[in-house]
Design a protein around this motif. Structure first.
Motif, short mmCIF file in Angstrom:
data_model
loop_
_atom_site.label_atom_id
_atom_site.label_comp_id
_atom_site.label_asym_id
_atom_site.label_seq_id
_atom_site.Cartn_x
_atom_site.Cartn_y
_atom_site.Cartn_z
N ILE A 18 0.84 -1.19 0.00
CA ILE A 18 0.00 0.00 0.00
C ILE A 18 0.88 1.25 0.00
O ILE A 18 1.81 1.37 0.79
N LEU A 19 0.57 2.16 -0.91
CA LEU A 19 1.32 3.41 -1.03
C LEU A 19 0.56 4.58 -0.42
O LEU A 19 1.15 5.40 0.30
N LEU A 20 -0.74 4.66 -0.68
CA LEU A 20 -1.57 5.76 -0.21
C LEU A 20 -2.91 5.23 0.28
O LEU A 20 -3.46 4.29 -0.30
N ALA A 42 4.01 13.69 -2.73
CA ALA A 42 4.40 13.20 -1.41
C ALA A 42 5.69 12.40 -1.54
O ALA A 42 5.93 11.76 -2.58
N PRO A 43 6.52 12.41 -0.50
CA PRO A 43 7.75 11.60 -0.53
C PRO A 43 7.40 10.12 -0.46
O PRO A 43 6.53 9.71 0.30
N ALA A 44 8.08 9.33 -1.27
CA ALA A 44 7.75 7.91 -1.37
C ALA A 44 8.95 7.05 -1.01
O ALA A 44 9.26 6.08 -1.70
N THR A 45 9.61 7.39 0.06
CA THR A 45 10.83 6.69 0.44
C THR A 45 10.61 5.64 1.52
O THR A 45 11.50 4.85 1.80
N TRP A 56 1.70 14.86 2.72
CA TRP A 56 1.17 15.19 1.41
C TRP A 56 1.33 16.70 1.17
O TRP A 56 1.02 17.53 2.03
N ILE A 57 1.80 17.07 0.00
CA ILE A 57 2.07 18.47 -0.33
C ILE A 57 1.10 18.91 -1.43
O ILE A 57 1.15 18.37 -2.55
#
Length: 300
Positions: free
Chosen positions: A154-156, A190-193, A203-204
């Protein structure tokens, strides 16, 4: 008697600087509806759908050789294809008994392979060959699927629906849209690290959520986001510069190309077939051309 014909168009542009180099060029001219364009990372291969009332066909065009390859034809009910960043593989969605399934097929032609059943809608590929898709629970979740290991993380996650997620070229950020009302959306990055769902606190916002902004696409260097917007009462191509380090918005969004003609317009294209494909030297999009006839009757 008005008719609409959907075709693919290419805008010559340096997508790193957003410098337009000429007028849009029509890529297709058949009586079918040519929709859902997708470009490989180097912009040399274009995948798209040619649809008639009975079926849709998936095609791949090589801009270098000028050759177009017909991959397969399917009954209506699937979703538009997406070509991998390296141009080797095409992903598509097909309706089935167990819900919609995702398939892959070599872009040069060959045998299709079933990837998964009931795994939502595919949004994009990463450069590493993973697939970003909506989760099985609906559009409130976005996930990343590894076709080799079948790992699906899951990412978001969100209450409102999420759409059109894609990774930046360096895969450190992700962009996506969130519905803010039935008529408005918000583009975010959004950063995905991390390894789990990205916290909403990270979230930006890129747009303010008061317009219908859609189809966010990264520039090749990740410092620009291209998108479609209805903010000037038409549907046009816009862009937003991002800070290279933080990827936060830098300045105001600006228009890249306006499409204010009543004859040719993106407003006459449904939101599902209206995809936007960004390569280093071109942006491919869908326009509907409206034409009509005037008839003369001789009365007795």
């Amino acid at each position: 008697d008005l008719t609409w014909n959907l075709d693919l168009w290419s805008l010559p542009i340096d997508t790193r600087s957003a410098r337009v180099k000429g007028e849009p060029v029509r890529l297709t001219e058949s009586l079918n509806a040519e929709i859902s364009p997708s470009l490989s990372g180097d912009g040399r291969k274009l995948c798209y759908v040619s649809q008639n009332p009975q079926q849709y066909s998936i095609w791949v065009r090589d801009f270098g050789s000028g050759k177009s390859t017909h991959l397969l034809s399917l009954p209506l009910g699937g979703a538009g294809p997406s070509i991998s960043q390296d141009g080797s593989t095409v992903l598509y969605r097909q309706a089935g008994d167990k819900g919609a399934a995702l398939f892959t097929i070599p872009s040069s032609g060959g045998i299709a392979q079933r990837l998964c059943d009931d795994c939502g809608v595919a949004w994009s590929w990463t450069r590493a060959g993973k697939i970003v898709h909506s989760g099985r629970s609906g559009f409130s979740r976005t996930a990343v699927l590894d076709p080799k290991t079948r790992d699906d993380r899951i990412l978001l996650e969100s209450g409102p629906d999420l759409y059109q997620a894609s990774f930046s070229p360096d895969e450190t950020m992700v962009t996506f849209i969130q519905m803010t009302s039935l008529q408005t959306t918000e583009i975010l990055v959004a950063p995905a690290t991390g390894t789990g769902p990205i916290p909403k606190s990270e979230w930006i916002p890129v747009t303010d959520g008061t317009q219908w902004d859609d189809k966010p696409r990264w520039s090749p260097d990740g410092n620009l986001l291209y998108f479609t917007s209805d903010r000037d009462r038409y549907r046009c191509l816009w862009a937003q510069r991002l800070e290279p380090r933080t990827r936060r918005p830098a300045g105001a969004a600006f228009a890249v190309a306006h499409f204010h003609s009543s004859r040719r317009s993106m407003l006459n294209v449904g939101l599902t077939p209206l995809e936007l494909a960004v390569g280093p030297e071109r942006i491919v999009f869908v326009q509907a051309e409206m034409t009509g006839n005037i008839w003369l009757a001789h009365l007795p």
